[in-house]
Design a protein around this motif. Structure first.
Motif, PDB file in Angstrom:
ATOM      1  N   SER A  87      -9.891  -4.270   5.020  1.00  0.00           N
ATOM      2  CA  SER A  87      -9.994  -4.360   6.346  1.00  0.00           C
ATOM      3  C   SER A  87     -10.995  -3.300   6.522  1.00  0.00           C
ATOM      4  N   LYS A  91      -0.011  -4.862   6.717  1.00  0.00           N
ATOM      5  CA  LYS A  91      -0.503  -4.135   6.099  1.00  0.00           C
ATOM      6  C   LYS A  91      -0.829  -2.617   6.003  1.00  0.00           C
ATOM      7  N   ASP A 134      -4.876  -5.906   3.164  1.00  0.00           N
ATOM      8  CA  ASP A 134      -5.569  -6.509   4.642  1.00  0.00           C
ATOM      9  C   ASP A 134      -6.571  -7.915   4.521  1.00  0.00           C
TER      10      ASP A 134
END
Length: 348
Positions: A104, A270, A262
């Motif tokens: 992410s 996460k 993620d």
């Protein structure tokens, strides 16, 4: 059918992707390729502290070429097709099995995860520049009171007690990822460092706080890096743009795609250490499949976290308690888990 001579492509070299690559190579998989747009691995646990201690960053990053046992390919995947990845430079990487570990990003906080520095030398310059910008500021505003915002506020206030540090959070309490008790501890510890906390406030472009601040960090808006799936596998994304996976990390509706970390909707936090645990479990799954065995399903972990709040304090959330015991907090304070991360990757 999964075999040890299958072409395995791993997209993303963070905690999850790098660990899967290392574990599969150790298990005798002959054609493992890790692709990442950067040429270096970074222990992101340490990234926020390197803002105040740039010298720490020199220990928290390592070129993939120095430790990846399979093949490393530097490049950015633009699109994932059923049996190959198309890169932004027009090249393609064929695969029999793909592992999506693309992670992410914080579009507004390159300090935490760089979006521009693709070479190790560039990342070092990026963080040195970030440190110099901080040194020159006297009024710092942090937007977002999740784990990242709390940790960043603690680092700045502790290393630079002369600066005014304000943290604005849109909710009624800090660290919404954690328990109410953890939120109260974080509040108390930040106030002890002199951080000014403002709750239940969402800033507009004309807010006076923005005008008063010399430096603003936005610690909100984490986005899964799953754009590569939209063309051929858009149906596998949930409403948060995470890949839908089963208990074996297999992407919904596919037989040869797996996802973790993620970018996947595994029902647990996460966090980097959990991405590492998922990677270890996924590697075991792929090894079992290559031996024609039935893999064990992954059992998600309850939310646990170790959050430093400056150099001398912090909090640990366990399934049964929240503690500030130095013995536990100092596990991370010692070196921000840099050596532990390298040990997990056999990169030390």
């Amino acid at each position: 059918m999964m075999k040890k001579d299958s072409k395995v492509l791993i997209i993303g070299g963070g905690f999850a992707g790098a660990r899967v690559a290392q574990d599969l190579a150790k298990a005798g998989f002959n054609h493992v390729t890790l692709v990442d747009k950067k040429d270096y691995f970074e222990v992101t646990y340490a990234a926020l502290r390197t803002l105040a201690q740039p010298e720490l960053g020199l220990r928290s990053r390592l070129p993939y070429a120095k430790f990846i046992q399979g093949h490393f390919h530097q490049g950015e995947v633009a699109t994932l097709a059923p049996n190959h990845a198309e890169l932004t430079d027009g090249s393609r990487l064929e695969f029999d099995v793909a592992v999506i570990a693309s992670g992410s990003s914080y579009a507004s906080l390159p300090l935490a995860k760089s979006q521009q520095a693709m070479q190790l030398s560039e990342r070092e310059i990026e963080l040195i520049d970030a440190n110099q910008t901080l040194v020159q500021a006297n009024n710092v505003l942090i937007i977002g009171g999740g784990i990242v915002g709390v940790e960043l506020a603690g680092e700045i206030a502790d290393h630079h007690p002369d600066k005014k540090v304000t943290l604005v959070h849109g909710g009624a309490r800090l660290v919404p990822e954690l328990s109410e008790k953890a939120a109260k501890v974080a509040d108390k510890q930040l106030r002890k460092l002199g951080v000014h906390l403002i709750y239940n406030k969402r800033l507009t472009d004309q807010d006076p706080l923005l005008d008063q601040a010399n430096l603003v960090y936005t610690c909100a808006g984490v986005t899964p890096n799953t754009d590569i799936m939209s063309q051929h596998f858009g149906h596998t994304l949930d409403d948060q743009s995470r890949l839908k996976v089963d208990g074996h990390f297999r992407v919904e509706g596919t037989q040869h795609l797996f996802a973790l970390g993620d970018c996947a909707n595994v029902p647990e936090g996460k966090l980097g250490y959990l991405a590492d645990q998922q990677a270890n479990a996924l590697a075991k799954t792929l090894i079992a499949l290559s031996d024609s065995k039935s893999p064990k399903a992954y059992k998600p972990n309850p939310m646990m976290a170790l959050v430093p709040v400056g150099q001398q304090q912090g909090l640990v959330q366990l399934p049964f308690m929240v503690t500030t015991m130095n013995l536990m907090v100092n596990m991370k304070q010692k070196d921000m888990f840099i050596l532990k991360s390298y040990k997990n990757l056999r990169a030390h």
